[in-house]
Scaffold this motif. Structure first.
Motif, PDB file in Angstrom:
ATOM      1  N   ALA A  76       1.238  -1.394   0.040  1.00 43.81           N
ATOM      2  CA  ALA A  76      -0.018  -0.041  -0.289  1.00 43.81           C
ATOM      3  C   ALA A  76       1.152   1.573   0.077  1.00 43.81           C
ATOM      4  O   ALA A  76       2.179   0.841   0.445  1.00 43.81           O
ATOM      5  N   VAL A  77       0.338   2.661  -0.343  1.00 41.45           N
ATOM      6  CA  VAL A  77       1.495   4.354  -0.518  1.00 41.45           C
ATOM      7  C   VAL A  77       0.231   4.727   0.984  1.00 41.45           C
ATOM      8  O   VAL A  77      -1.083   4.498   1.009  1.00 41.45           O
ATOM      9  N   ILE A  78       1.238   4.957   1.663  1.00 46.47           N
ATOM     10  CA  ILE A  78       0.487   6.126   3.143  1.00 46.47           C
ATOM     11  C   ILE A  78       1.766   7.429   2.719  1.00 46.47           C
ATOM     12  O   ILE A  78       2.453   7.644   2.170  1.00 46.47           O
ATOM     13  N   ILE A  79       0.331   8.338   2.398  1.00 39.67           N
ATOM     14  CA  ILE A  79       1.057   9.648   3.010  1.00 39.67           C
ATOM     15  C   ILE A  79       0.606  10.313   3.621  1.00 39.67           C
ATOM     16  O   ILE A  79      -0.561  10.248   4.785  1.00 39.67           O
ATOM     17  N   LEU A  80       1.609  10.864   4.382  1.00 39.99           N
ATOM     18  CA  LEU A  80       1.855  11.873   5.836  1.00 39.99           C
ATOM     19  C   LEU A  80       1.516  13.711   5.300  1.00 39.99           C
ATOM     20  O   LEU A  80       2.750  13.451   4.790  1.00 39.99           O
ATOM     21  N   VAL A  81       1.081  13.780   6.481  1.00 38.26           N
ATOM     22  CA  VAL A  81       0.824  15.548   6.386  1.00 38.26           C
ATOM     23  C   VAL A  81       0.930  16.033   7.982  1.00 38.26           C
ATOM     24  O   VAL A  81       0.053  15.227   8.729  1.00 38.26           O
ATOM     25  N   HIS A  82       2.281  16.426   8.165  1.00 37.48           N
ATOM     26  CA  HIS A  82       2.805  17.288   8.968  1.00 37.48           C
ATOM     27  C   HIS A  82       1.363  18.028   9.274  1.00 37.48           C
ATOM     28  O   HIS A  82       0.443  19.156   8.895  1.00 37.48           O
ATOM     29  N   GLY A  83       1.214  18.189  10.960  1.00 38.01           N
ATOM     30  CA  GLY A  83       0.845  19.412  11.228  1.00 38.01           C
ATOM     31  C   GLY A  83       1.338  21.061  11.746  1.00 38.01           C
ATOM     32  O   GLY A  83       2.417  21.612  10.912  1.00 38.01           O
ATOM     33  N   ILE A 106       5.002   1.752   0.909  1.00 39.57           N
ATOM     34  CA  ILE A 106       5.769   2.780   0.340  1.00 39.57           C
ATOM     35  C   ILE A 106       5.235   4.518   0.981  1.00 39.57           C
ATOM     36  O   ILE A 106       3.789   4.445   1.494  1.00 39.57           O
ATOM     37  N   VAL A 107       5.728   4.141   2.161  1.00 36.89           N
ATOM     38  CA  VAL A 107       6.038   6.323   2.760  1.00 36.89           C
ATOM     39  C   VAL A 107       6.117   7.223   1.925  1.00 36.89           C
ATOM     40  O   VAL A 107       6.792   7.011   1.147  1.00 36.89           O
ATOM     41  N   TYR A 108       4.929   8.305   1.463  1.00 35.56           N
ATOM     42  CA  TYR A 108       5.440  10.153   1.339  1.00 35.56           C
ATOM     43  C   TYR A 108       4.797  10.722   2.240  1.00 35.56           C
ATOM     44  O   TYR A 108       3.766  11.061   3.156  1.00 35.56           O
ATOM     45  N   CYS A 109       6.086  11.414   2.689  1.00 35.83           N
ATOM     46  CA  CYS A 109       5.784  12.211   3.569  1.00 35.83           C
ATOM     47  C   CYS A 109       5.057  14.033   3.193  1.00 35.83           C
ATOM     48  O   CYS A 109       6.523  14.666   2.209  1.00 35.83           O
ATOM     49  N   VAL A 110       4.561  14.400   2.969  1.00 35.72           N
ATOM     50  CA  VAL A 110       4.451  15.773   2.287  1.00 35.72           C
ATOM     51  C   VAL A 110       4.914  17.165   3.319  1.00 35.72           C
ATOM     52  O   VAL A 110       4.597  16.703   4.036  1.00 35.72           O
ATOM     53  N   ASN A 111       5.926  17.607   2.763  1.00 38.08           N
ATOM     54  CA  ASN A 111       6.217  18.658   3.211  1.00 38.08           C
ATOM     55  C   ASN A 111       5.640  19.881   2.851  1.00 38.08           C
ATOM     56  O   ASN A 111       5.806  20.144   1.709  1.00 38.08           O
ATOM     57  N   LEU A 112       4.830  20.529   3.724  1.00 36.90           N
ATOM     58  CA  LEU A 112       3.729  21.667   2.994  1.00 36.90           C
ATOM     59  C   LEU A 112       4.416  22.902   2.579  1.00 36.90           C
ATOM     60  O   LEU A 112       6.035  22.908   2.938  1.00 36.90           O
ATOM     61  N   ASP A 147      -1.857   1.344  -9.383  1.00 34.45           N
ATOM     62  CA  ASP A 147      -2.872  -0.544  -8.357  1.00 34.45           C
ATOM     63  C   ASP A 147      -2.533  -0.601  -7.522  1.00 34.45           C
ATOM     64  O   ASP A 147      -2.951  -2.117  -7.039  1.00 34.45           O
ATOM     65  N   ILE A 148      -2.643   0.087  -5.834  1.00 36.50           N
ATOM     66  CA  ILE A 148      -2.383  -0.647  -4.756  1.00 36.50           C
ATOM     67  C   ILE A 148      -2.888   0.475  -3.925  1.00 36.50           C
ATOM     68  O   ILE A 148      -3.287   1.250  -4.464  1.00 36.50           O
ATOM     69  N   PRO A 149      -3.566  -0.552  -2.906  1.00 35.64           N
ATOM     70  CA  PRO A 149      -4.013   1.196  -1.773  1.00 35.64           C
ATOM     71  C   PRO A 149      -3.379   1.999  -2.039  1.00 35.64           C
ATOM     72  O   PRO A 149      -2.261   2.507  -1.397  1.00 35.64           O
ATOM     73  N   ARG A 150      -4.217   3.646  -1.093  1.00 31.64           N
ATOM     74  CA  ARG A 150      -3.875   4.461  -1.107  1.00 31.64           C
ATOM     75  C   ARG A 150      -4.373   5.129   0.138  1.00 31.64           C
ATOM     76  O   ARG A 150      -5.652   5.236   0.017  1.00 31.64           O
ATOM     77  N   PHE A 151      -3.318   5.470   1.066  1.00 28.12           N
ATOM     78  CA  PHE A 151      -4.736   6.409   2.280  1.00 28.12           C
ATOM     79  C   PHE A 151      -3.846   7.404   2.761  1.00 28.12           C
ATOM     80  O   PHE A 151      -2.202   7.983   2.686  1.00 28.12           O
ATOM     81  N   LEU A 152      -4.141   8.258   3.041  1.00 30.32           N
ATOM     82  CA  LEU A 152      -3.815   9.461   3.062  1.00 30.32           C
ATOM     83  C   LEU A 152      -4.427   9.792   5.434  1.00 30.32           C
ATOM     84  O   LEU A 152      -5.204   9.541   5.775  1.00 30.32           O
ATOM     85  N   CYS A 153      -3.505  10.420   5.518  1.00 28.21           N
ATOM     86  CA  CYS A 153      -2.812  10.144   6.672  1.00 28.21           C
ATOM     87  C   CYS A 153      -2.521  11.395   7.576  1.00 28.21           C
ATOM     88  O   CYS A 153      -1.434  12.092   7.208  1.00 28.21           O
ATOM     89  N   GLY A 154      -3.727  12.497   8.133  1.00 25.03           N
ATOM     90  CA  GLY A 154      -2.963  14.018   8.590  1.00 25.03           C
ATOM     91  C   GLY A 154      -3.180  13.847   9.739  1.00 25.03           C
ATOM     92  O   GLY A 154      -3.740  13.560  10.902  1.00 25.03           O
ATOM     93  N   ASN A 160      -7.129  18.100   8.681  1.00 24.57           N
ATOM     94  CA  ASN A 160      -8.118  19.429   8.499  1.00 24.57           C
ATOM     95  C   ASN A 160      -7.385  19.153   7.039  1.00 24.57           C
ATOM     96  O   ASN A 160      -8.480  19.342   5.756  1.00 24.57           O
ATOM     97  N   ILE A 161      -6.132  19.728   6.400  1.00 20.42           N
ATOM     98  CA  ILE A 161      -6.486  19.887   4.855  1.00 20.42           C
ATOM     99  C   ILE A 161      -6.640  18.533   4.470  1.00 20.42           C
ATOM    100  O   ILE A 161      -7.213  18.851   3.201  1.00 20.42           O
ATOM    101  N   SER A 162      -6.400  17.361   5.043  1.00 18.96           N
ATOM    102  CA  SER A 162      -6.643  15.989   3.812  1.00 18.96           C
ATOM    103  C   SER A 162      -7.809  16.090   4.002  1.00 18.96           C
ATOM    104  O   SER A 162      -8.533  14.763   2.836  1.00 18.96           O
ATOM    105  N   LEU A 163      -8.816  16.643   5.175  1.00 21.42           N
ATOM    106  CA  LEU A 163     -10.330  16.142   4.884  1.00 21.42           C
ATOM    107  C   LEU A 163     -11.171  16.748   4.380  1.00 21.42           C
ATOM    108  O   LEU A 163     -12.231  16.711   3.234  1.00 21.42           O
TER     109      LEU A 163
END
Length: 174
Positions: A76-83, A106-112, A147-154, A160-163
């Motif tokens: 899976a892929v997870i996208i992490l969004v910091h506070g 697979i981890v992607y950390c978003v830097n806003l 083709d693989i599941p993607r998750f969003l975690c903020g 708030n931005i993710s939602l």
């Protein structure tokens, strides 16, 4: 929920991915102790062994994503969004990235905007209304991992931005 959606929520997917439930350390059973311990013993897993990617936004600015690949086939892929005032090196991002990566994700950390390595690549700073930035990141990731599941975690403001982004873009749910 539609089973054909590549964005997944709910317990049924977690059960399908066979993720073990959290069992706290014997010495850290309290949520308070767990919170304090993360400040005392931070893990800096993303300071080495990661790749940086830049995603171009509609206004010409760019966001930097830190990517961590698992040692096995990606599940899976997870996208992490910091506070607020965070970046990809924040202790809560580091810990979630490490745990997710150990699960084969697979981890992607978003830097806003103007946070961490994104500093200097934007004319403005981030705010809770920047959901279009995250929508652009999700579109970029959808093209890289269709083709693989993607998750969003903020977290906090990132949550708030993710939602807001998920509510504004039906395209991300397809």
């Amino acid at each position: 929920m539609c089973n054909s959606s590549p964005i997944h929520t709910g317990h049924h997917l977690i059960e399908r991915l066979s993720i073990d439930p959290l069992i706290p350390n014997n010495y850290l059973e309290s949520g308070w102790l767990q919170t304090i311990a993360t400040q005392i013993w931070p893990r800096n897993v993303l300071r080495k062994g990661h790749e940086l990617h830049f995603v171009e936004l509609d206004d010409g600015d760019q966001l930097c994503l830190a990517q961590m690949k698992p040692s096995t086939q990606a599940r899976a892929v997870i996208i992490l969004v910091h506070g607020l005032n965070g970046d990809y090196q924040s202790h809560y991002i580091q810990r979630m990235a490490m745990q997710s990566n150990q699960e084969g994700w697979i981890v992607y950390c978003v830097n806003l905007r103007n946070c961490g390595p994104s500093l200097g690549y934007s004319k403005t700073i981030y705010n809770a209304g920047n959901s279009s930035d995250l929508i652009k990141v999700m579109q970029w990731l959808k093209s890289k991992h269709p083709d693989i599941p993607r998750f969003l975690c903020g977290y906090s403001l990132g949550g708030n931005i993710s939602l807001k982004a998920m509510g504004e873009s039906e395209e991300l749910l397809q």
